[in-house]
Design an enzyme around this catalytic site. Sequence first.
Site, mmCIF file in Angstrom:
data_model
loop_
_atom_site.group_PDB
_atom_site.id
_atom_site.type_symbol
_atom_site.label_atom_id
_atom_site.label_comp_id
_atom_site.label_asym_id
_atom_site.label_seq_id
_atom_site.Cartn_x
_atom_site.Cartn_y
_atom_site.Cartn_z
ATOM 1 N N TYR A 28 0.853 -1.215 0.000
ATOM 2 C CA TYR A 28 0.000 0.000 0.000
ATOM 3 C C TYR A 28 0.883 1.257 0.000
ATOM 4 O O TYR A 28 1.113 1.862 1.049
ATOM 5 C CB TYR A 28 -0.899 0.027 1.233
ATOM 6 C CG TYR A 28 -1.815 -1.173 1.378
ATOM 7 C CD1 TYR A 28 -2.823 -1.426 0.449
ATOM 8 C CD2 TYR A 28 -1.685 -2.041 2.459
ATOM 9 C CE1 TYR A 28 -3.669 -2.520 0.593
ATOM 10 C CE2 TYR A 28 -2.527 -3.137 2.608
ATOM 11 C CZ TYR A 28 -3.506 -3.367 1.668
ATOM 12 O OH TYR A 28 -4.337 -4.444 1.814
ATOM 13 N N TRP A 32 -3.662 6.348 2.675
ATOM 14 C CA TRP A 32 -5.031 5.830 2.813
ATOM 15 C C TRP A 32 -5.747 6.620 3.910
ATOM 16 O O TRP A 32 -5.125 6.987 4.930
ATOM 17 C CB TRP A 32 -5.008 4.353 3.186
ATOM 18 C CG TRP A 32 -5.305 3.435 2.043
ATOM 19 C CD1 TRP A 32 -6.499 2.829 1.779
ATOM 20 C CD2 TRP A 32 -4.402 2.986 1.016
ATOM 21 N NE1 TRP A 32 -6.400 2.049 0.647
ATOM 22 C CE2 TRP A 32 -5.123 2.137 0.156
ATOM 23 C CE3 TRP A 32 -3.076 3.247 0.717
ATOM 24 C CZ2 TRP A 32 -4.565 1.525 -0.960
ATOM 25 C CZ3 TRP A 32 -2.494 2.658 -0.391
ATOM 26 C CH2 TRP A 32 -3.239 1.806 -1.209
ATOM 27 N N TRP A 34 -8.505 6.143 6.393
ATOM 28 C CA TRP A 34 -8.631 5.849 7.832
ATOM 29 C C TRP A 34 -7.321 5.337 8.429
ATOM 30 O O TRP A 34 -7.068 5.498 9.621
ATOM 31 C CB TRP A 34 -9.860 5.016 8.175
ATOM 32 C CG TRP A 34 -9.966 3.579 7.721
ATOM 33 C CD1 TRP A 34 -9.420 3.005 6.634
ATOM 34 C CD2 TRP A 34 -10.734 2.556 8.395
ATOM 35 N NE1 TRP A 34 -9.790 1.673 6.557
ATOM 36 C CE2 TRP A 34 -10.596 1.369 7.622
ATOM 37 C CE3 TRP A 34 -11.513 2.513 9.535
ATOM 38 C CZ2 TRP A 34 -11.221 0.169 7.977
ATOM 39 C CZ3 TRP A 34 -12.143 1.306 9.891
ATOM 40 C CH2 TRP A 34 -11.991 0.161 9.120
ATOM 41 N N GLN A 100 -13.887 6.480 2.729
ATOM 42 C CA GLN A 100 -13.582 5.387 3.667
ATOM 43 C C GLN A 100 -14.132 5.779 5.040
ATOM 44 O O GLN A 100 -14.523 6.939 5.236
ATOM 45 C CB GLN A 100 -12.054 5.182 3.741
ATOM 46 C CG GLN A 100 -11.618 3.816 3.247
ATOM 47 C CD GLN A 100 -10.180 3.481 3.555
ATOM 48 O OE1 GLN A 100 -9.388 4.335 3.926
ATOM 49 N NE2 GLN A 100 -9.824 2.226 3.386
ATOM 50 N N ASP A 161 -12.943 -4.779 2.718
ATOM 51 C CA ASP A 161 -13.075 -5.101 1.308
ATOM 52 C C ASP A 161 -13.891 -6.351 0.982
ATOM 53 O O ASP A 161 -14.841 -6.304 0.232
ATOM 54 C CB ASP A 161 -11.676 -5.241 0.693
ATOM 55 C CG ASP A 161 -10.789 -4.029 0.998
ATOM 56 O OD1 ASP A 161 -11.173 -3.181 1.819
ATOM 57 O OD2 ASP A 161 -9.702 -3.946 0.411
ATOM 58 N N TYR A 347 -8.472 -12.111 5.127
ATOM 59 C CA TYR A 347 -8.748 -10.672 5.142
ATOM 60 C C TYR A 347 -9.927 -10.288 6.045
ATOM 61 O O TYR A 347 -9.801 -10.378 7.256
ATOM 62 C CB TYR A 347 -8.997 -10.286 3.685
ATOM 63 C CG TYR A 347 -8.403 -9.000 3.208
ATOM 64 C CD1 TYR A 347 -7.215 -8.497 3.676
ATOM 65 C CD2 TYR A 347 -9.068 -8.279 2.211
ATOM 66 C CE1 TYR A 347 -6.699 -7.309 3.185
ATOM 67 C CE2 TYR A 347 -8.559 -7.096 1.706
ATOM 68 C CZ TYR A 347 -7.369 -6.619 2.201
ATOM 69 O OH TYR A 347 -6.877 -5.451 1.705
ATOM 70 N N GLU A 391 -0.623 -6.809 9.529
ATOM 71 C CA GLU A 391 -1.829 -6.129 9.053
ATOM 72 C C GLU A 391 -3.067 -6.680 9.762
ATOM 73 O O GLU A 391 -3.950 -5.941 10.168
ATOM 74 C CB GLU A 391 -1.938 -6.336 7.536
ATOM 75 C CG GLU A 391 -3.100 -5.618 6.875
ATOM 76 C CD GLU A 391 -3.136 -5.831 5.367
ATOM 77 O OE1 GLU A 391 -2.350 -6.674 4.857
ATOM 78 O OE2 GLU A 391 -3.940 -5.161 4.688
HETATM 79 C C1 GLC Z 1 -7.162 -2.728 2.754
HETATM 80 C C2 GLC Z 1 -8.143 -2.652 3.922
HETATM 81 C C3 GLC Z 1 -8.502 -1.198 4.176
HETATM 82 C C4 GLC Z 1 -7.229 -0.398 4.404
HETATM 83 C C5 GLC Z 1 -6.227 -0.583 3.269
HETATM 84 C C6 GLC Z 1 -4.876 0.018 3.576
HETATM 85 O O1 GLC Z 1 -7.739 -2.322 1.584
HETATM 86 O O2 GLC Z 1 -9.263 -3.409 3.680
HETATM 87 O O3 GLC Z 1 -9.351 -1.089 5.278
HETATM 88 O O4 GLC Z 1 -7.552 0.951 4.555
HETATM 89 O O5 GLC Z 1 -6.028 -1.949 3.025
HETATM 90 O O6 GLC Z 1 -4.362 -0.484 4.777
#
Ligand code: GLC
Length: 424
Positions: A28, A32, A34, A100, A161, A347, A391
Amino acid sequence: MRDLDEEAVAILRANDRGGFTVPTARLYPYQWNWDSAFAALGFATFDLDRSWREIEMLFEGQWPNGMVPHIIFRRDDPDYFPGPSVWGTDNDPPTSGHSQPPVAATIIRALFEKDASEGGAARARALYPKLLAWHRWFHTARDPAGRGIVAVIHPWESGRDNSPDWDEAMDRVEPARAKAYTRRDTSHVDASMRPTQSEYDRYMRIVEFGAEYGWGEDCLGRNGPLFVADPGITFILLRADRDLLAMAQALGIDEGQAEISGWIARAEEGVGLLWNDASGGYTARDLKTEKLSDGLSSVSFLAWYAGLGGAWLEDTLAASLERILGASAFAVPSFDPEHRKFDSLRYWRGPVWAVINYMVGRGLSEAGREALARRVHDDTRRLIEISGFYEYFDPLSGAGAGGGKFTWTAAIWLAWASPSASRG
Ligand code: GLC
Protein backbone atom coordinates in the site's frame (compact mmCIF):
# COMPACT_ATOMS: atom_id res chain seq x y z
CA MET A 1 13.00 -8.58 25.73
CA ARG A 2 12.54 -6.53 22.57
CA ASP A 3 10.99 -3.18 23.15
CA LEU A 4 7.73 -3.15 21.21
CA ASP A 5 7.19 0.57 21.86
CA GLU A 6 10.47 1.35 20.13
CA GLU A 7 9.64 -1.00 17.29
CA ALA A 8 6.25 0.65 16.81
CA VAL A 9 7.77 4.13 16.71
CA ALA A 10 10.35 2.89 14.19
CA ILE A 11 7.55 1.53 11.96
CA LEU A 12 5.72 4.86 11.97
CA ARG A 13 8.95 6.68 11.17
CA ALA A 14 9.87 4.22 8.42
CA ASN A 15 6.44 4.46 6.78
CA ASP A 16 6.57 8.28 6.88
CA ARG A 17 6.74 9.73 3.38
CA GLY A 18 7.14 13.36 4.44
CA GLY A 19 4.14 14.39 6.51
CA PHE A 20 1.95 11.42 5.68
CA THR A 21 2.46 7.69 6.21
CA VAL A 22 1.81 4.75 3.93
CA PRO A 23 0.00 1.76 5.52
CA THR A 24 3.01 -0.44 4.68
CA ALA A 25 5.75 -0.27 2.07
CA ARG A 26 5.06 -1.89 -1.36
CA LEU A 27 1.58 -3.44 -0.72
CA TYR A 28 0.00 0.00 0.00
CA PRO A 29 2.37 2.74 -1.22
CA TYR A 30 0.01 5.77 -0.96
CA GLN A 31 -1.90 7.70 1.72
CA TRP A 32 -5.03 5.83 2.81
CA ASN A 33 -7.83 7.68 4.59
CA TRP A 34 -8.63 5.85 7.83
CA ASP A 35 -5.11 4.41 8.06
CA SER A 36 -3.85 7.99 8.28
CA ALA A 37 -6.31 8.93 10.99
CA PHE A 38 -5.14 5.98 13.09
CA ALA A 39 -1.50 6.81 12.28
CA ALA A 40 -2.16 10.25 13.78
CA LEU A 41 -3.30 8.58 16.97
CA GLY A 42 0.02 6.73 17.13
CA PHE A 43 2.13 9.81 16.35
CA ALA A 44 0.26 11.70 19.07
CA THR A 45 1.99 9.52 21.68
CA PHE A 46 5.41 10.99 20.81
CA ASP A 47 5.10 13.83 18.27
CA LEU A 48 1.94 15.94 18.37
CA ASP A 49 2.98 18.24 15.57
CA ARG A 50 3.57 15.31 13.22
CA SER A 51 0.23 13.90 14.25
CA TRP A 52 -1.69 17.04 13.18
CA ARG A 53 0.31 17.11 9.96
CA GLU A 54 -0.87 13.60 9.02
CA ILE A 55 -4.50 14.70 9.19
CA GLU A 56 -3.88 18.02 7.48
CA MET A 57 -2.29 16.22 4.56
CA LEU A 58 -5.25 13.86 4.37
CA PHE A 59 -7.57 16.83 3.96
CA GLU A 60 -5.42 18.15 1.10
CA GLY A 61 -7.18 15.47 -0.92
CA GLN A 62 -10.72 16.64 -0.02
CA TRP A 63 -13.02 17.20 -3.00
CA PRO A 64 -15.05 20.41 -3.53
CA ASN A 65 -18.22 18.45 -2.65
CA GLY A 66 -16.78 17.57 0.79
CA MET A 67 -15.81 13.96 0.08
CA VAL A 68 -12.46 12.85 1.51
CA PRO A 69 -11.18 10.08 -0.78
CA HIS A 70 -9.97 6.70 0.35
CA ILE A 71 -6.56 7.03 -1.35
CA ILE A 72 -4.43 10.06 -2.17
CA PHE A 73 -1.94 9.31 -4.93
CA ARG A 74 0.89 11.82 -4.69
CA ARG A 75 2.95 9.97 -7.29
CA ASP A 76 2.48 6.94 -9.48
CA ASP A 77 3.78 3.69 -7.99
CA PRO A 78 3.86 0.46 -10.02
CA ASP A 79 3.55 -1.59 -6.80
CA TYR A 80 -0.18 -0.88 -6.49
CA PHE A 81 -3.18 -1.48 -8.74
CA PRO A 82 -5.52 0.34 -9.45
CA GLY A 83 -3.35 3.48 -9.54
CA PRO A 84 -4.31 7.08 -10.30
CA SER A 85 -4.88 6.74 -14.06
CA VAL A 86 -7.53 4.02 -13.62
CA TRP A 87 -9.89 6.04 -11.42
CA GLY A 88 -10.59 8.84 -13.91
CA THR A 89 -10.94 11.51 -11.23
CA ASP A 90 -9.58 15.02 -11.79
CA ASN A 91 -8.54 16.10 -8.32
CA ASP A 92 -5.19 17.65 -7.55
CA PRO A 93 -3.48 15.77 -5.86
CA PRO A 94 -4.87 12.74 -7.74
CA THR A 95 -7.21 10.55 -5.67
CA SER A 96 -9.51 7.56 -5.81
CA GLY A 97 -13.23 8.22 -6.35
CA HIS A 98 -14.94 7.21 -3.11
CA SER A 99 -14.39 7.56 0.63
CA GLN A 100 -13.58 5.39 3.67
CA PRO A 101 -14.81 5.18 7.30
CA PRO A 102 -14.82 8.69 8.84
CA VAL A 103 -12.83 8.07 12.02
CA ALA A 104 -10.97 11.40 11.65
CA ALA A 105 -13.28 13.63 13.74
CA THR A 106 -13.01 11.28 16.71
CA ILE A 107 -9.23 11.26 16.47
CA ILE A 108 -8.99 15.03 15.92
CA ARG A 109 -11.05 15.56 19.06
CA ALA A 110 -8.54 13.39 20.97
CA LEU A 111 -5.62 15.39 19.53
CA PHE A 112 -7.30 18.65 20.41
CA GLU A 113 -7.90 17.52 23.98
CA LYS A 114 -4.33 16.33 24.30
CA ASP A 115 -2.75 19.44 22.78
CA ALA A 116 -3.36 22.24 25.26
CA SER A 117 -1.41 24.76 23.19
CA GLU A 118 -3.06 27.60 21.29
CA GLY A 119 -1.67 26.08 18.14
CA GLY A 120 -3.69 22.92 18.81
CA ALA A 121 -6.96 24.83 19.10
CA ALA A 122 -6.15 26.76 15.91
CA ARG A 123 -5.47 23.56 14.00
CA ALA A 124 -8.71 21.98 15.25
CA ARG A 125 -10.59 25.14 14.31
CA ALA A 126 -9.16 25.02 10.78
CA LEU A 127 -10.13 21.37 10.36
CA TYR A 128 -13.66 21.77 11.73
CA PRO A 129 -15.38 23.13 8.57
CA LYS A 130 -13.65 20.44 6.50
CA LEU A 131 -14.92 17.70 8.79
CA LEU A 132 -18.40 19.23 8.77
CA ALA A 133 -18.42 19.25 4.95
CA TRP A 134 -17.25 15.62 4.82
CA HIS A 135 -19.86 14.41 7.28
CA ARG A 136 -22.54 16.37 5.39
CA TRP A 137 -21.44 14.61 2.20
CA PHE A 138 -21.84 11.19 3.88
CA HIS A 139 -25.27 12.11 5.23
CA THR A 140 -26.52 13.19 1.80
CA ALA A 141 -24.59 11.30 -0.91
CA ARG A 142 -24.58 8.02 1.00
CA ASP A 143 -27.98 8.39 2.68
CA PRO A 144 -30.01 10.13 -0.02
CA ALA A 145 -33.34 9.10 1.52
CA GLY A 146 -32.35 10.52 4.93
CA ARG A 147 -33.05 7.28 6.79
CA GLY A 148 -30.11 7.56 9.20
CA ILE A 149 -28.18 4.60 7.75
CA VAL A 150 -25.13 5.23 5.60
CA ALA A 151 -24.33 3.18 2.50
CA VAL A 152 -21.23 2.34 0.50
CA ILE A 153 -20.97 2.25 -3.30
CA HIS A 154 -17.91 -0.01 -3.30
CA PRO A 155 -16.77 -2.62 -0.73
CA TRP A 156 -13.49 -0.65 -0.54
CA GLU A 157 -15.44 2.34 0.77
CA SER A 158 -16.37 0.34 3.88
CA GLY A 159 -12.69 -0.39 4.59
CA ARG A 160 -13.71 -4.08 4.87
CA ASP A 161 -13.08 -5.10 1.31
CA ASN A 162 -14.14 -8.75 1.08
CA SER A 163 -16.49 -8.99 4.09
CA PRO A 164 -19.35 -11.48 3.57
CA ASP A 165 -21.58 -8.41 4.22
CA TRP A 166 -21.26 -7.56 0.51
CA ASP A 167 -21.52 -11.07 -0.96
CA GLU A 168 -25.13 -10.98 -2.17
CA ALA A 169 -24.86 -7.47 -3.57
CA MET A 170 -21.54 -8.38 -5.21
CA ASP A 171 -23.13 -11.42 -6.87
CA ARG A 172 -25.28 -9.01 -8.86
CA VAL A 173 -22.30 -6.91 -10.03
CA GLU A 174 -21.21 -8.07 -13.46
CA PRO A 175 -17.58 -9.22 -13.29
CA ALA A 176 -16.76 -7.29 -16.45
CA ARG A 177 -13.16 -7.20 -17.50
CA ALA A 178 -13.40 -4.52 -20.13
CA LYS A 179 -9.70 -3.81 -19.85
CA ALA A 180 -7.21 -6.50 -18.94
CA TYR A 181 -5.38 -5.74 -15.72
CA THR A 182 -2.75 -7.27 -13.46
CA ARG A 183 -3.30 -7.45 -9.72
CA ARG A 184 -0.31 -6.34 -7.69
CA ASP A 185 -1.49 -7.36 -4.22
CA THR A 186 -0.94 -11.08 -4.75
CA SER A 187 2.70 -10.51 -5.68
CA HIS A 188 3.30 -9.08 -2.17
CA VAL A 189 1.06 -11.34 -0.06
CA ASP A 190 -0.08 -14.97 -0.40
CA ALA A 191 -3.30 -15.20 -2.43
CA SER A 192 -5.02 -17.25 0.31
CA MET A 193 -4.97 -14.11 2.48
CA ARG A 194 -6.44 -11.78 -0.15
CA PRO A 195 -9.78 -11.37 -1.95
CA THR A 196 -10.51 -13.84 -4.76
CA GLN A 197 -10.14 -13.09 -8.47
CA SER A 198 -13.90 -13.06 -8.95
CA GLU A 199 -14.19 -10.42 -6.20
CA TYR A 200 -11.42 -8.39 -7.80
CA ASP A 201 -13.15 -8.43 -11.19
CA ARG A 202 -16.25 -6.99 -9.53
CA TYR A 203 -14.26 -4.37 -7.61
CA MET A 204 -12.83 -3.29 -10.94
CA ARG A 205 -16.26 -3.22 -12.57
CA ILE A 206 -17.42 -0.62 -10.04
CA VAL A 207 -14.27 1.44 -10.59
CA GLU A 208 -14.84 1.28 -14.36
CA PHE A 209 -18.43 2.37 -13.84
CA GLY A 210 -17.37 5.37 -11.74
CA ALA A 211 -14.65 6.33 -14.19
CA GLU A 212 -17.10 6.12 -17.10
CA TYR A 213 -20.13 7.88 -15.61
CA GLY A 214 -18.43 10.11 -13.06
CA TRP A 215 -18.07 9.70 -9.33
CA GLY A 216 -20.85 12.16 -8.52
CA GLU A 217 -23.69 11.01 -6.28
CA ASP A 218 -26.20 11.32 -9.13
CA CYS A 219 -24.46 8.52 -11.05
CA LEU A 220 -23.54 6.25 -8.20
CA GLY A 221 -25.71 5.38 -5.22
CA ARG A 222 -28.95 3.82 -6.37
CA ASN A 223 -27.93 3.94 -10.04
CA GLY A 224 -24.54 2.35 -9.57
CA PRO A 225 -23.67 -1.35 -9.42
CA LEU A 226 -23.73 -1.57 -5.58
CA PHE A 227 -25.41 0.36 -2.75
CA VAL A 228 -25.39 -1.29 0.67
CA ALA A 229 -25.95 0.34 4.08
CA ASP A 230 -22.95 -0.48 6.24
CA PRO A 231 -23.19 -0.88 10.03
CA GLY A 232 -19.47 -0.03 10.24
CA ILE A 233 -19.71 3.39 8.60
CA THR A 234 -23.08 4.10 10.19
CA PHE A 235 -21.69 3.53 13.71
CA ILE A 236 -18.34 5.22 13.06
CA LEU A 237 -20.07 8.28 11.62
CA LEU A 238 -22.53 8.45 14.51
CA ARG A 239 -19.62 8.42 16.94
CA ALA A 240 -17.72 10.96 14.83
CA ASP A 241 -20.76 13.25 14.74
CA ARG A 242 -20.91 13.22 18.53
CA ASP A 243 -17.19 14.08 18.70
CA LEU A 244 -17.55 16.81 16.08
CA LEU A 245 -20.38 18.35 18.09
CA ALA A 246 -18.32 18.22 21.29
CA MET A 247 -15.47 19.92 19.45
CA ALA A 248 -17.74 22.69 18.13
CA GLN A 249 -18.97 23.29 21.67
CA ALA A 250 -15.45 23.35 23.14
CA LEU A 251 -14.25 25.72 20.41
CA GLY A 252 -17.32 27.94 20.73
CA ILE A 253 -18.31 27.47 17.08
CA ASP A 254 -22.09 27.70 16.57
CA GLU A 255 -22.08 26.91 12.88
CA GLY A 256 -23.14 23.34 12.24
CA GLN A 257 -24.21 22.42 15.77
CA ALA A 258 -27.94 22.17 15.03
CA GLU A 259 -27.25 20.28 11.81
CA ILE A 260 -25.01 17.74 13.57
CA SER A 261 -27.59 17.24 16.34
CA GLY A 262 -30.12 16.46 13.60
CA TRP A 263 -27.82 13.82 12.07
CA ILE A 264 -27.31 12.21 15.47
CA ALA A 265 -31.04 12.01 16.18
CA ARG A 266 -31.71 10.58 12.73
CA ALA A 267 -29.02 7.91 13.08
CA GLU A 268 -30.17 6.87 16.56
CA GLU A 269 -33.56 6.17 15.03
CA GLY A 270 -32.26 4.74 11.74
CA VAL A 271 -29.93 2.08 13.16
CA GLY A 272 -33.00 -0.02 13.90
CA LEU A 273 -33.12 -0.71 10.14
CA LEU A 274 -29.85 -2.63 10.49
CA TRP A 275 -30.98 -4.77 13.39
CA ASN A 276 -31.13 -8.41 12.31
CA ASP A 277 -33.02 -10.64 14.74
CA ALA A 278 -32.00 -13.86 13.01
CA SER A 279 -28.29 -12.98 13.29
CA GLY A 280 -28.55 -11.48 16.78
CA GLY A 281 -26.95 -8.15 15.92
CA TYR A 282 -26.60 -5.38 13.36
CA THR A 283 -25.89 -6.40 9.77
CA ALA A 284 -25.61 -4.70 6.39
CA ARG A 285 -28.77 -3.82 4.45
CA ASP A 286 -28.79 -3.91 0.66
CA LEU A 287 -30.60 -0.73 -0.38
CA LYS A 288 -31.49 -2.15 -3.78
CA THR A 289 -33.40 -5.10 -2.31
CA GLU A 290 -33.89 -3.99 1.34
CA LYS A 291 -32.46 -7.38 2.36
CA LEU A 292 -30.29 -7.72 5.47
CA SER A 293 -27.03 -9.65 5.13
CA ASP A 294 -26.58 -12.92 6.95
CA GLY A 295 -23.97 -13.41 9.71
CA LEU A 296 -22.29 -11.06 12.18
CA SER A 297 -19.15 -9.13 11.39
CA SER A 298 -17.03 -7.39 14.02
CA VAL A 299 -18.43 -3.93 13.19
CA SER A 300 -21.76 -5.02 14.64
CA PHE A 301 -20.04 -4.56 18.00
CA LEU A 302 -19.28 -0.91 17.29
CA ALA A 303 -22.80 -0.12 18.55
CA TRP A 304 -21.36 0.73 21.99
CA TYR A 305 -18.69 2.94 20.42
CA ALA A 306 -21.53 4.73 18.59
CA GLY A 307 -23.02 5.55 22.00
CA LEU A 308 -26.11 3.39 21.55
CA GLY A 309 -27.85 1.63 24.41
CA GLY A 310 -31.09 -0.19 25.16
CA ALA A 311 -32.34 -3.73 25.40
CA TRP A 312 -31.01 -4.99 22.07
CA LEU A 313 -27.47 -4.15 23.06
CA GLU A 314 -27.67 -5.14 26.67
CA ASP A 315 -29.16 -8.55 26.02
CA THR A 316 -28.86 -9.87 22.50
CA LEU A 317 -25.78 -8.09 21.16
CA ALA A 318 -23.71 -8.71 24.30
CA ALA A 319 -24.72 -12.39 24.21
CA SER A 320 -23.69 -12.62 20.53
CA LEU A 321 -20.30 -11.11 21.34
CA GLU A 322 -19.81 -13.55 24.21
CA ARG A 323 -20.71 -16.48 21.96
CA ILE A 324 -18.29 -15.32 19.25
CA LEU A 325 -15.46 -14.74 21.73
CA GLY A 326 -16.14 -18.19 23.17
CA ALA A 327 -15.43 -19.63 19.72
CA SER A 328 -12.18 -17.70 19.09
CA ALA A 329 -8.83 -17.84 20.83
CA PHE A 330 -8.36 -14.12 20.09
CA ALA A 331 -10.90 -11.29 20.00
CA VAL A 332 -12.52 -9.97 17.79
CA PRO A 333 -12.79 -12.06 14.59
CA SER A 334 -13.99 -9.93 11.68
CA PHE A 335 -16.66 -12.52 10.94
CA ASP A 336 -18.59 -15.00 13.07
CA PRO A 337 -16.37 -18.11 13.48
CA GLU A 338 -19.48 -20.29 13.74
CA HIS A 339 -20.82 -19.14 10.38
CA ARG A 340 -20.16 -21.23 7.26
CA LYS A 341 -18.51 -18.25 5.52
CA PHE A 342 -15.84 -17.79 8.18
CA ASP A 343 -12.27 -18.05 6.89
CA SER A 344 -9.62 -17.46 9.55
CA LEU A 345 -7.00 -16.10 7.14
CA ARG A 346 -8.84 -14.37 4.35
CA TYR A 347 -8.75 -10.67 5.14
CA TRP A 348 -12.19 -9.45 6.35
CA ARG A 349 -13.82 -12.90 6.44
CA GLY A 350 -12.36 -13.90 9.81
CA PRO A 351 -9.05 -12.27 10.78
CA VAL A 352 -8.69 -9.88 13.72
CA TRP A 353 -7.83 -6.23 12.94
CA ALA A 354 -6.26 -4.09 15.68
CA VAL A 355 -8.10 -0.91 14.66
CA ILE A 356 -11.51 -2.54 14.97
CA ASN A 357 -10.52 -4.01 18.34
CA TYR A 358 -9.51 -0.54 19.50
CA MET A 359 -12.92 0.94 18.64
CA VAL A 360 -14.92 -2.03 19.93
CA GLY A 361 -12.87 -2.09 23.14
CA ARG A 362 -13.24 1.62 23.77
CA GLY A 363 -16.98 1.46 23.22
CA LEU A 364 -17.37 -1.47 25.62
CA SER A 365 -15.29 0.28 28.23
CA GLU A 366 -17.28 3.51 27.91
CA ALA A 367 -20.48 1.50 28.30
CA GLY A 368 -19.14 -0.02 31.53
CA ARG A 369 -18.80 -3.53 30.09
CA GLU A 370 -15.41 -4.00 31.68
CA ALA A 371 -14.96 -7.77 31.36
CA LEU A 372 -15.60 -7.75 27.61
CA ALA A 373 -13.55 -4.58 27.15
CA ARG A 374 -10.60 -6.15 28.96
CA ARG A 375 -10.76 -9.30 26.87
CA VAL A 376 -10.66 -7.28 23.64
CA HIS A 377 -7.85 -5.07 24.89
CA ASP A 378 -5.69 -7.83 26.33
CA ASP A 379 -6.09 -10.05 23.26
CA THR A 380 -4.90 -7.18 21.04
CA ARG A 381 -1.81 -6.81 23.22
CA ARG A 382 -1.13 -10.57 23.17
CA LEU A 383 -1.52 -10.82 19.40
CA ILE A 384 1.07 -8.12 18.82
CA GLU A 385 3.39 -9.55 21.49
CA ILE A 386 3.19 -13.03 19.96
CA SER A 387 3.22 -12.18 16.27
CA GLY A 388 4.37 -8.58 15.75
CA PHE A 389 2.92 -5.64 13.84
CA TYR A 390 1.01 -7.48 11.14
CA GLU A 391 -1.83 -6.13 9.05
CA TYR A 392 -4.26 -8.66 10.61
CA PHE A 393 -4.21 -11.88 12.66
CA ASP A 394 -5.70 -15.35 12.57
CA PRO A 395 -8.25 -15.41 15.46
CA LEU A 396 -7.74 -19.15 16.04
CA SER A 397 -3.93 -19.45 16.02
CA GLY A 398 -2.89 -15.83 16.63
CA ALA A 399 -0.57 -15.93 13.61
CA GLY A 400 0.10 -12.64 11.84
CA ALA A 401 -1.08 -12.33 8.22
CA GLY A 402 -1.12 -9.95 5.26
CA GLY A 403 1.46 -7.16 5.25
CA GLY A 404 4.12 -6.71 7.94
CA LYS A 405 5.42 -3.56 9.71
CA PHE A 406 1.94 -2.16 9.44
CA THR A 407 1.31 1.47 10.36
CA TRP A 408 -2.10 1.16 11.99
CA THR A 409 -1.15 -1.89 14.06
CA ALA A 410 1.89 0.02 15.37
CA ALA A 411 -0.28 3.08 16.06
CA ILE A 412 -2.87 1.10 18.01
CA TRP A 413 -0.09 -0.51 20.00
CA LEU A 414 1.30 2.88 21.04
CA ALA A 415 -2.05 4.54 21.70
CA TRP A 416 -3.88 1.71 23.38
CA ALA A 417 -2.51 -1.84 23.50
CA SER A 418 0.97 -1.27 24.94
CA PRO A 419 1.49 -1.50 28.70
CA SER A 420 2.77 2.08 28.47
CA ALA A 421 -0.50 3.32 26.93
CA SER A 422 -3.46 4.55 28.92
CA ARG A 423 -6.47 2.37 28.16
CA GLY A 424 -9.23 4.91 27.53
C1 GLC B 1 -7.16 -2.73 2.75
C2 GLC B 1 -8.14 -2.65 3.92
C3 GLC B 1 -8.50 -1.20 4.18
C4 GLC B 1 -7.23 -0.40 4.40
C5 GLC B 1 -6.23 -0.58 3.27
C6 GLC B 1 -4.88 0.02 3.58
O1 GLC B 1 -7.74 -2.32 1.58
O2 GLC B 1 -9.26 -3.41 3.68
O3 GLC B 1 -9.35 -1.09 5.28
O4 GLC B 1 -7.55 0.95 4.55
O5 GLC B 1 -6.03 -1.95 3.02
O6 GLC B 1 -4.36 -0.48 4.78
